[in-house]
Design a protein around this motif. Structure first.
Motif, PDB file in Angstrom:
ATOM      1  N   ILE A  91       0.839  -1.201   0.000  1.00 23.12           N
ATOM      2  CA  ILE A  91       0.000   0.000   0.000  1.00 23.12           C
ATOM      3  C   ILE A  91       0.875   1.253   0.000  1.00 23.12           C
ATOM      4  O   ILE A  91       0.609   2.222  -0.720  1.00 23.12           O
ATOM      5  CB  ILE A  91      -0.954  -0.019   1.210  1.00 23.12           C
ATOM      6  CG1 ILE A  91      -2.035  -1.097   0.999  1.00 23.12           C
ATOM      7  CG2 ILE A  91      -1.610   1.347   1.427  1.00 23.12           C
ATOM      8  CD1 ILE A  91      -2.929  -1.327   2.196  1.00 23.12           C
ATOM      9  N   ASN A  92       1.949   1.227   0.771  1.00 20.38           N
ATOM     10  CA  ASN A  92       2.836   2.391   0.813  1.00 20.38           C
ATOM     11  C   ASN A  92       3.615   2.571  -0.488  1.00 20.38           C
ATOM     12  O   ASN A  92       3.868   3.707  -0.899  1.00 20.38           O
ATOM     13  CB  ASN A  92       3.789   2.269   2.007  1.00 20.38           C
ATOM     14  CG  ASN A  92       3.121   2.674   3.310  1.00 20.38           C
ATOM     15  OD1 ASN A  92       2.907   3.849   3.574  1.00 20.38           O
ATOM     16  ND2 ASN A  92       2.758   1.697   4.121  1.00 20.38           N
ATOM     17  N   LEU A  93       3.972   1.464  -1.154  1.00 14.25           N
ATOM     18  CA  LEU A  93       4.618   1.589  -2.459  1.00 14.25           C
ATOM     19  C   LEU A  93       3.667   2.222  -3.480  1.00 14.25           C
ATOM     20  O   LEU A  93       4.088   3.051  -4.305  1.00 14.25           O
ATOM     21  CB  LEU A  93       5.076   0.219  -2.962  1.00 14.25           C
ATOM     22  CG  LEU A  93       6.341  -0.373  -2.341  1.00 14.25           C
ATOM     23  CD1 LEU A  93       6.585  -1.780  -2.891  1.00 14.25           C
ATOM     24  CD2 LEU A  93       7.557   0.508  -2.603  1.00 14.25           C
ATOM     25  N   LEU A  94       2.401   1.832  -3.434  1.00 16.05           N
ATOM     26  CA  LEU A  94       1.413   2.427  -4.343  1.00 16.05           C
ATOM     27  C   LEU A  94       1.301   3.931  -4.107  1.00 16.05           C
ATOM     28  O   LEU A  94       1.177   4.710  -5.059  1.00 16.05           O
ATOM     29  CB  LEU A  94       0.056   1.754  -4.158  1.00 16.05           C
ATOM     30  CG  LEU A  94      -0.084   0.344  -4.741  1.00 16.05           C
ATOM     31  CD1 LEU A  94      -1.413  -0.276  -4.327  1.00 16.05           C
ATOM     32  CD2 LEU A  94       0.029   0.369  -6.270  1.00 16.05           C
ATOM     33  N   ILE A  95       1.345   4.336  -2.848  1.00 13.26           N
ATOM     34  CA  ILE A  95       1.275   5.768  -2.542  1.00 13.26           C
ATOM     35  C   ILE A  95       2.527   6.478  -3.033  1.00 13.26           C
ATOM     36  O   ILE A  95       2.463   7.598  -3.574  1.00 13.26           O
ATOM     37  CB  ILE A  95       1.071   5.982  -1.031  1.00 13.26           C
ATOM     38  CG1 ILE A  95      -0.291   5.445  -0.614  1.00 13.26           C
ATOM     39  CG2 ILE A  95       1.179   7.463  -0.672  1.00 13.26           C
ATOM     40  CD1 ILE A  95      -1.441   5.944  -1.458  1.00 13.26           C
ATOM     41  N   ASP A  96       3.686   5.839  -2.867  1.00 12.33           N
ATOM     42  CA  ASP A  96       4.936   6.459  -3.331  1.00 12.33           C
ATOM     43  C   ASP A  96       4.899   6.734  -4.831  1.00 12.33           C
ATOM     44  O   ASP A  96       5.265   7.823  -5.284  1.00 12.33           O
ATOM     45  CB  ASP A  96       6.125   5.549  -3.016  1.00 12.33           C
ATOM     46  CG  ASP A  96       6.467   5.525  -1.537  1.00 12.33           C
ATOM     47  OD1 ASP A  96       6.015   6.421  -0.802  1.00 12.33           O
ATOM     48  OD2 ASP A  96       7.184   4.591  -1.117  1.00 12.33           O
ATOM     49  N   ILE A  97       4.454   5.758  -5.619  1.00 13.62           N
ATOM     50  CA  ILE A  97       4.454   5.971  -7.066  1.00 13.62           C
ATOM     51  C   ILE A  97       3.286   6.868  -7.490  1.00 13.62           C
ATOM     52  O   ILE A  97       3.374   7.570  -8.497  1.00 13.62           O
ATOM     53  CB  ILE A  97       4.439   4.622  -7.828  1.00 13.62           C
ATOM     54  CG1 ILE A  97       4.923   4.854  -9.273  1.00 13.62           C
ATOM     55  CG2 ILE A  97       3.089   3.953  -7.773  1.00 13.62           C
ATOM     56  CD1 ILE A  97       5.305   3.578  -9.987  1.00 13.62           C
ATOM     57  N   LEU A 113      -3.489   4.936  -9.425  1.00 13.48           N
ATOM     58  CA  LEU A 113      -2.527   4.168  -8.633  1.00 13.48           C
ATOM     59  C   LEU A 113      -2.936   4.147  -7.162  1.00 13.48           C
ATOM     60  O   LEU A 113      -2.866   3.103  -6.506  1.00 13.48           O
ATOM     61  CB  LEU A 113      -1.127   4.754  -8.793  1.00 13.48           C
ATOM     62  CG  LEU A 113      -0.436   4.415 -10.121  1.00 13.48           C
ATOM     63  CD1 LEU A 113       0.709   5.360 -10.408  1.00 13.48           C
ATOM     64  CD2 LEU A 113       0.054   2.963 -10.112  1.00 13.48           C
ATOM     65  N   GLU A 114      -3.386   5.281  -6.654  1.00 14.10           N
ATOM     66  CA  GLU A 114      -3.867   5.296  -5.262  1.00 14.10           C
ATOM     67  C   GLU A 114      -5.119   4.431  -5.127  1.00 14.10           C
ATOM     68  O   GLU A 114      -5.304   3.735  -4.129  1.00 14.10           O
ATOM     69  CB  GLU A 114      -4.163   6.717  -4.796  1.00 14.10           C
ATOM     70  CG  GLU A 114      -4.625   6.768  -3.344  1.00 14.10           C
ATOM     71  CD  GLU A 114      -4.796   8.166  -2.807  1.00 14.10           C
ATOM     72  OE1 GLU A 114      -5.068   8.307  -1.595  1.00 14.10           O
ATOM     73  OE2 GLU A 114      -4.674   9.138  -3.583  1.00 14.10           O
ATOM     74  N   ASN A 115      -5.975   4.453  -6.148  1.00 13.66           N
ATOM     75  CA  ASN A 115      -7.204   3.660  -6.085  1.00 13.66           C
ATOM     76  C   ASN A 115      -6.924   2.153  -6.012  1.00 13.66           C
ATOM     77  O   ASN A 115      -7.756   1.392  -5.499  1.00 13.66           O
ATOM     78  CB  ASN A 115      -8.084   3.955  -7.302  1.00 13.66           C
ATOM     79  CG  ASN A 115      -8.744   5.318  -7.232  1.00 13.66           C
ATOM     80  OD1 ASN A 115      -8.694   5.987  -6.196  1.00 13.66           O
ATOM     81  ND2 ASN A 115      -9.346   5.746  -8.321  1.00 13.66           N
ATOM     82  N   LEU A 116      -5.754   1.720  -6.492  1.00 12.02           N
ATOM     83  CA  LEU A 116      -5.403   0.307  -6.411  1.00 12.02           C
ATOM     84  C   LEU A 116      -5.208  -0.156  -4.968  1.00 12.02           C
ATOM     85  O   LEU A 116      -5.206  -1.363  -4.702  1.00 12.02           O
ATOM     86  CB  LEU A 116      -4.134   0.012  -7.218  1.00 12.02           C
ATOM     87  CG  LEU A 116      -4.275   0.009  -8.744  1.00 12.02           C
ATOM     88  CD1 LEU A 116      -2.916  -0.230  -9.397  1.00 12.02           C
ATOM     89  CD2 LEU A 116      -5.274  -1.051  -9.201  1.00 12.02           C
TER      90      LEU A 116
END
Length: 258
Positions: A91-97, A113-116
């Motif tokens: 989840i944190n990697l998704l937020i980073d990108i 990407l955040e919605n994923l």
């Protein structure tokens, strides 16, 4: 609008397409060395490795040979811990990108990407993992809730929201610091009740409202007061009005008594 698929391969495929676009855009601007934009290719590599680990854990749950009872319990506890740690990392990697995409002015990619984080959180929950990074998941849920109008999809979204709630870590569920009205746990419970209302399903409303008054009693009166205002403004069906009115009277009276 249909709801996202809760499947690790579908999530990985969606991530790859979006992240690949972000990486190409990053490379097109010459890979700035200022440190303002985190290299998306490194995040992408880490995320792909994570998906491989999550698939392996998932396959092990299905395919591992039978083991003695106590060992099975120990292995299950270890696997649940791994899912929690790896899921939180994902989840944190998704937020980073997502932040990287936003810095590159790729607003749609950033949002998607955040919605994923939402289908990933559901997948984690279904693997008996805990959720301790909740804010992006709640943000993604709110976007979904505001774009889904069909009662069937709203009912499905409500059920998915319940899976999220059940998987939230005990620390967040304890809700010790109530000073922040925007805390994700509070927003999650309120949004779940709103989704139930929009579904027009009486049984979902009763369940969600009972959940709300149990866990956020200080918000009940205000929620049902605003609900009554929505009943008038949006011309809800009579059976929906009746339920909201009943809770409004009950909790307005309790607030007056206190």
């Amino acid at each position: 609008m249909q709801l996202p698929l809760v499947d690790i391969n579908s999530i990985a495929d969606s991530f790859h397409d979006l992240a690949n676009d972000v990486t190409e855009a990053y490379e097109d601007i010459g890979q700035p060395s200022s440190g303002e934009i985190q290299p998306p290719d490194l995040i992408m590599q880490a995320m792909h490795k994570l998906f491989d680990l999550l698939r392996a854990l998932d396959n092990c749950r299905i395919d591992c040979a039978p083991i003695p009872e106590q060992s099975r319990k120990d292995q299950s506890a270890m696997a649940n811990h791994d899912i929690h740690e790896l899921g939180d990392y994902g989840i944190n990697l998704l937020i980073d990108i997502s932040i990287c995409a936003k810095n590159l002015k790729m607003e749609r990619h950033s949002r998607e990407l955040e919605n994923l984080t939402f289908p990933l959180a559901i997948w984690i929950a279904r693997q008996s993992g805990e959720l301790s990074t909740l804010e992006p998941v709640v943000n993604a849920l709110a976007i979904l809730a505001n774009t889904v109008g069909e009662p069937l999809y709203l009912e499905q979204l409500y059920l998915l929201t319940g899976e999220i709630q059940d998987a939230v870590s005990p620390l967040l569920q304890s809700d010790r610091d109530r000073s922040n009205p925007n805390r994700p746990w509070r927003v999650l419970l309120l949004n779940r009740a709103i989704i139930a209302t929009r579904s027009h399903r009486s049984e979902l409303m009763e369940e969600a409202y009972g959940n709300l008054v149990e866990k956020l009693p200080e918000d009940a009166a205000g929620f049902f007061r605003q609900g009554m205002e929505q009943m008038e403004a949006l011309n809800y069906p009579d059976h929906v009005r009746d339920i909201v009115l009943r809770y409004f009277h009950k909790w307005s009276a309790q607030r007056t008594l206190h």
